[in-house]
Design a protein around this motif. Structure first.
Motif, PDB file in Angstrom:
ATOM      1  N   TYR A  32      12.521   9.322  -3.413  1.00  0.00           N
ATOM      2  CA  TYR A  32      13.324   8.355  -3.130  1.00  0.00           C
ATOM      3  C   TYR A  32      14.557   9.131  -3.108  1.00  0.00           C
ATOM      4  CZ  TYR A  32       9.450   5.329  -4.354  1.00  0.00           C
ATOM      5  OH  TYR A  32       8.509   4.766  -4.321  1.00  0.00           O
ATOM      6  N   ARG A  94      15.195  10.648  -6.812  1.00  0.00           N
ATOM      7  CA  ARG A  94      14.515   9.904  -7.915  1.00  0.00           C
ATOM      8  C   ARG A  94      13.104   9.941  -7.565  1.00  0.00           C
ATOM      9  NH1 ARG A  94      16.581   5.068  -8.409  1.00  0.00           N
ATOM     10  NH2 ARG A  94      17.793   5.598 -10.121  1.00  0.00           N
ATOM     11  N   VAL A  95      11.958  10.193  -8.343  1.00  0.00           N
ATOM     12  CA  VAL A  95      10.601   9.808  -8.211  1.00  0.00           C
ATOM     13  C   VAL A  95       9.800   9.123  -9.193  1.00  0.00           C
ATOM     14  CG1 VAL A  95       9.816  12.016  -9.218  1.00  0.00           C
ATOM     15  CG2 VAL A  95       8.504  11.126  -7.306  1.00  0.00           C
ATOM     16  N   LEU A  96      10.376   9.174 -10.426  1.00  0.00           N
ATOM     17  CA  LEU A  96       9.611   8.526 -11.504  1.00  0.00           C
ATOM     18  C   LEU A  96       9.894   6.972 -11.560  1.00  0.00           C
ATOM     19  CD1 LEU A  96      10.174  11.332 -14.072  1.00  0.00           C
ATOM     20  CD2 LEU A  96       8.301  10.836 -12.794  1.00  0.00           C
ATOM     21  N   PRO A 101      17.412   8.069 -14.402  1.00  0.00           N
ATOM     22  CA  PRO A 101      18.616   8.416 -13.443  1.00  0.00           C
ATOM     23  C   PRO A 101      18.338   9.205 -12.357  1.00  0.00           C
ATOM     24  CG  PRO A 101      19.068   8.859 -16.075  1.00  0.00           C
ATOM     25  CD  PRO A 101      17.532   8.784 -15.909  1.00  0.00           C
ATOM     26  N   LEU A 102      19.158   9.112 -11.310  1.00  0.00           N
ATOM     27  CA  LEU A 102      19.044  10.056 -10.128  1.00  0.00           C
ATOM     28  C   LEU A 102      19.340  11.394 -10.770  1.00  0.00           C
ATOM     29  CD1 LEU A 102      21.030   7.796  -7.594  1.00  0.00           C
ATOM     30  CD2 LEU A 102      18.752   8.297  -7.697  1.00  0.00           C
TER      31      LEU A 102
END
Lengths: 114, 114
Positions: A32, A94-96, A101-102
């Motif tokens: 994202y 961000r993927v998690l 946080p970004l």
């Protein structure tokens, strides 16, 4: 681990010309991706984000960004640069889970010359 | 609509003095809150983030601490400032609980340690 790279510290462009600010990412899942802009002595302003769907995302102030999965890139673009676009631009990923946080790139300084 | 406040806007402190920076968010409830530091007008360093009252995650060991005494209040503190603590401190919030939520930033506090 997730990371983003902004390979250019500085981008110079003449007013009225198209501009591109580059961003590449490295994640182990669906990314994202976000773009922010920062004017001197101000906080970051959100420009646009890619979540899913159309690879071309349109955002504020005439900016757009193209998600390219094969090249793991998310470059910021604008067809015609304005002097007022001069600022510091940050790419983030961000993927998690949503509570993480970004992760931001180091930023690219854009100078638009009249 | 949501707004985020930071104060003070600027601060000049001597080495060894204490620090307290405050961030508050209006117009939302149970936000995620973040503290970043930006040195020399470039990259962002995540210092702390919080997903709820009393819940603080520290990203890097340092001379700073954070607290969240109320749902929409996030405080950054130090008992004794160092020269290296100088920088631009940014607070941010996000509200959704998913990978796609956007972080929104406050106006920042410029800290100079002499």
């Amino acid at each position: 681990a997730q990371s983003v790279a902004q390979p250019e510290d500085q981008v110079n462009v003449a007013e009225g010309n198209p501009l591109t600010v580059k961003c590449t990412y490295s994640v182990s899942g669906n990314p994202y991706l976000f773009w922010y802009v920062q004017y001197p002595n101000r906080g970051l302003q959100f420009l646009l984000k890619y979540i899913t769907g159309d690879n071309l995302v349109k955002g504020s102030y005439g900016f757009e960004a193209e998600f390219n999965k094969s090249q793991t890139s998310f470059h910021l673009k604008k067809p015609s640069a304005l002097v007022s676009d001069s600022a510091l631009y940050f790419c983030a990923v961000r993927v998690l889970s949503g509570n993480t946080p970004l992760v931001f790139g180091k930023g690219t300084r854009l100078s638009v010359i009249a | 609509s949501q707004t985020i406040h930071q104060w003070p806007a600027t601060l000049v402190q001597p080495v060894g003095s204490p620090l307290s920076l405050e961030c508050t968010v209006e117009g939302t409830s149970n936000p995620n809150l973040y503290w970043y530091r930006q040195a020399a007008g470039r990259g962002l360093q995540l210092l702390f983030y919080s997903v709820g009252i009393g819940q603080i995650s520290s990203e890097v060991p340092q001379n700073l601490s954070a607290s969240r005494p109320q749902d929409r209040q996030f405080i950054l503190s130090s008992k004794k400032l160092l020269l290296s603590d100088s920088g631009f401190y940014l607070c941010a919030w996000s509200v959704l609980r998913g990978s796609t939520d956007t972080q929104y930033f406050g106006p920042g506090t410029r800290l100079t340690v002499l």
